[in-house]
Design a protein around this motif. Structure first.
Motif, PDB file in Angstrom:
ATOM      1  N   GLN A  89       0.824  -1.194   0.000  1.00  0.00           N
ATOM      2  CA  GLN A  89       0.000   0.000   0.000  1.00  0.00           C
ATOM      3  C   GLN A  89       0.872   1.265   0.000  1.00  0.00           C
ATOM      4  O   GLN A  89       0.516   2.262  -0.599  1.00  0.00           O
ATOM      5  N   LEU A  90       2.017   1.181   0.645  1.00  0.00           N
ATOM      6  CA  LEU A  90       2.899   2.333   0.784  1.00  0.00           C
ATOM      7  C   LEU A  90       3.964   2.443  -0.305  1.00  0.00           C
ATOM      8  O   LEU A  90       4.465   3.537  -0.561  1.00  0.00           O
ATOM      9  N   GLY A  91       4.306   1.331  -0.931  1.00  0.00           N
ATOM     10  CA  GLY A  91       5.411   1.338  -1.893  1.00  0.00           C
ATOM     11  C   GLY A  91       5.059   0.682  -3.206  1.00  0.00           C
ATOM     12  O   GLY A  91       3.951   0.184  -3.405  1.00  0.00           O
ATOM     13  N   GLU A  92       6.030   0.680  -4.102  1.00  0.00           N
ATOM     14  CA  GLU A  92       5.861   0.082  -5.420  1.00  0.00           C
ATOM     15  C   GLU A  92       6.040  -1.428  -5.331  1.00  0.00           C
ATOM     16  O   GLU A  92       6.957  -1.914  -4.657  1.00  0.00           O
ATOM     17  N   ALA A  93       5.189  -2.167  -6.033  1.00  0.00           N
ATOM     18  CA  ALA A  93       5.258  -3.628  -6.016  1.00  0.00           C
ATOM     19  C   ALA A  93       6.620  -4.129  -6.487  1.00  0.00           C
ATOM     20  O   ALA A  93       7.149  -5.110  -5.963  1.00  0.00           O
ATOM     21  N   SER A  94       7.206  -3.441  -7.462  1.00  0.00           N
ATOM     22  CA  SER A  94       8.505  -3.853  -8.003  1.00  0.00           C
ATOM     23  C   SER A  94       9.650  -3.647  -7.024  1.00  0.00           C
ATOM     24  O   SER A  94      10.742  -4.164  -7.225  1.00  0.00           O
ATOM     25  N   ARG A  95       9.394  -2.923  -5.948  1.00  0.00           N
ATOM     26  CA  ARG A  95      10.400  -2.724  -4.900  1.00  0.00           C
ATOM     27  C   ARG A  95      10.042  -3.502  -3.636  1.00  0.00           C
ATOM     28  O   ARG A  95      10.917  -3.993  -2.935  1.00  0.00           O
ATOM     29  N   VAL A  96       8.753  -3.617  -3.353  1.00  0.00           N
ATOM     30  CA  VAL A  96       8.311  -4.343  -2.153  1.00  0.00           C
ATOM     31  C   VAL A  96       8.573  -5.848  -2.306  1.00  0.00           C
ATOM     32  O   VAL A  96       9.098  -6.493  -1.394  1.00  0.00           O
ATOM     33  N   ALA A  97       8.208  -6.415  -3.456  1.00  0.00           N
ATOM     34  CA  ALA A  97       8.336  -7.864  -3.659  1.00  0.00           C
ATOM     35  C   ALA A  97       9.778  -8.353  -3.485  1.00  0.00           C
ATOM     36  O   ALA A  97       9.995  -9.360  -2.811  1.00  0.00           O
ATOM     37  N   PRO A  98      10.781  -7.674  -4.057  1.00  0.00           N
ATOM     38  CA  PRO A  98      12.156  -8.144  -3.828  1.00  0.00           C
ATOM     39  C   PRO A  98      12.570  -8.089  -2.353  1.00  0.00           C
ATOM     40  O   PRO A  98      13.281  -8.985  -1.879  1.00  0.00           O
ATOM     41  N   MET A  99      12.133  -7.076  -1.637  1.00  0.00           N
ATOM     42  CA  MET A  99      12.457  -7.007  -0.210  1.00  0.00           C
ATOM     43  C   MET A  99      11.791  -8.157   0.537  1.00  0.00           C
ATOM     44  O   MET A  99      12.381  -8.751   1.442  1.00  0.00           O
ATOM     45  N   ASP A 100      10.574  -8.490   0.146  1.00  0.00           N
ATOM     46  CA  ASP A 100       9.864  -9.615   0.753  1.00  0.00           C
ATOM     47  C   ASP A 100      10.618 -10.923   0.519  1.00  0.00           C
ATOM     48  O   ASP A 100      10.598 -11.817   1.361  1.00  0.00           O
ATOM     49  N   LYS A 101      11.303 -11.020  -0.608  1.00  0.00           N
ATOM     50  CA  LYS A 101      12.035 -12.247  -0.933  1.00  0.00           C
ATOM     51  C   LYS A 101      13.299 -12.403  -0.082  1.00  0.00           C
ATOM     52  O   LYS A 101      13.954 -13.446  -0.141  1.00  0.00           O
ATOM     53  N   LEU A 102      13.609 -11.411   0.721  1.00  0.00           N
ATOM     54  CA  LEU A 102      14.679 -11.605   1.700  1.00  0.00           C
ATOM     55  C   LEU A 102      14.289 -12.688   2.699  1.00  0.00           C
ATOM     56  O   LEU A 102      15.130 -13.176   3.452  1.00  0.00           O
ATOM     57  N   SER A 103      13.020 -13.083   2.665  1.00  0.00           N
ATOM     58  CA  SER A 103      12.573 -14.203   3.487  1.00  0.00           C
ATOM     59  C   SER A 103      13.390 -15.459   3.176  1.00  0.00           C
ATOM     60  O   SER A 103      13.575 -16.315   4.047  1.00  0.00           O
ATOM     61  N   VAL A 104      13.915 -15.548   1.963  1.00  0.00           N
ATOM     62  CA  VAL A 104      14.772 -16.679   1.593  1.00  0.00           C
ATOM     63  C   VAL A 104      16.000 -16.720   2.505  1.00  0.00           C
ATOM     64  O   VAL A 104      16.388 -17.783   2.992  1.00  0.00           O
ATOM     65  N   LEU A 105      16.599 -15.559   2.751  1.00  0.00           N
ATOM     66  CA  LEU A 105      17.773 -15.505   3.636  1.00  0.00           C
ATOM     67  C   LEU A 105      17.413 -15.934   5.051  1.00  0.00           C
ATOM     68  O   LEU A 105      18.157 -16.693   5.683  1.00  0.00           O
ATOM     69  N   PHE A 106      16.279 -15.452   5.533  1.00  0.00           N
ATOM     70  CA  PHE A 106      15.851 -15.839   6.879  1.00  0.00           C
ATOM     71  C   PHE A 106      15.535 -17.334   6.942  1.00  0.00           C
ATOM     72  O   PHE A 106      15.858 -17.994   7.924  1.00  0.00           O
ATOM     73  N   ALA A 107      14.936 -17.871   5.889  1.00  0.00           N
ATOM     74  CA  ALA A 107      14.645 -19.309   5.858  1.00  0.00           C
ATOM     75  C   ALA A 107      15.935 -20.124   5.898  1.00  0.00           C
ATOM     76  O   ALA A 107      16.017 -21.136   6.606  1.00  0.00           O
ATOM     77  N   ILE A 108      16.952 -19.687   5.169  1.00  0.00           N
ATOM     78  CA  ILE A 108      18.240 -20.378   5.178  1.00  0.00           C
ATOM     79  C   ILE A 108      18.851 -20.333   6.574  1.00  0.00           C
ATOM     80  O   ILE A 108      19.300 -21.357   7.106  1.00  0.00           O
ATOM     81  N   LEU A 109      18.840 -19.142   7.190  1.00  0.00           N
ATOM     82  CA  LEU A 109      19.415 -19.009   8.531  1.00  0.00           C
ATOM     83  C   LEU A 109      18.627 -19.805   9.570  1.00  0.00           C
ATOM     84  O   LEU A 109      19.215 -20.506  10.399  1.00  0.00           O
ATOM     85  N   PHE A 110      17.295 -19.714   9.526  1.00  0.00           N
ATOM     86  CA  PHE A 110      16.463 -20.463  10.478  1.00  0.00           C
ATOM     87  C   PHE A 110      16.626 -21.972  10.282  1.00  0.00           C
ATOM     88  O   PHE A 110      16.622 -22.731  11.250  1.00  0.00           O
TER      89      PHE A 110
END
Length: 140
Positions: A89-110
């Motif tokens: 709602q606050l940002g551009e989808a093309s910028r929000v979605a890549p930041m959301d994909k940082l979940s991959v890093l957290f999944a690897i660490l967890f």
């Protein structure tokens, strides 16, 4: 189709579509309310799929541990979706979605910390590239 890679790629395709569709959907609506609508649709849809594809299942056969971790996973998912819809709602989808994909890093660490999975140079390199890509796309 029992190949994890095929299912993972399909998940990525649908997740990518989700970002664009959700960005359009949250226009003029409170992001929490939009998330609630999305969740209700997912609830109905997944119960239909589970009912259609089941061979046999019973709630009484599910252990307390399984219930606990499924509930914790659901709460984490709900919090993720609430944050994601607000970010869209606050940002551009093309910028929000890549930041959301940082979940991959957290999944690897967890996975390493909680599940004891061994991290190889592949994890470090791939995770680093994901991080670099997200940072590059997040900032203009």
């Amino acid at each position: 189709m029992n190949n994890w890679l095929v299912w993972s790629l399909l998940s990525a395709i649908f997740a990518g579509a989700t970002a664009v569709l959700a960005k359009i959907g949250v226009t003029g609506v409170d992001s929490s309310f939009a998330t609630a609508i999305r969740t209700a649709v997912i609830l109905i849809f997944t119960w239909m799929v589970a009912s259609f594809t089941r061979s046999y299942w019973s709630f009484s056969n599910i252990s307390f541990r399984t219930w606990l971790f499924l509930i914790l996973s659901a709460l984490a998912t709900g919090l993720s979706w609430l944050c994601y819809f607000r970010a869209l709602q606050l940002g551009e989808a093309s910028r929000v979605a890549p930041m959301d994909k940082l979940s991959v890093l957290f999944a690897i660490l967890f996975a390493a910390i909680v599940l004891g999975e061994t991290l190889t140079w592949h994890h470090w390199l791939g995770g680093g590239l994901i991080l670099m890509g997200a940072v590059i796309l997040a900032f203009k």
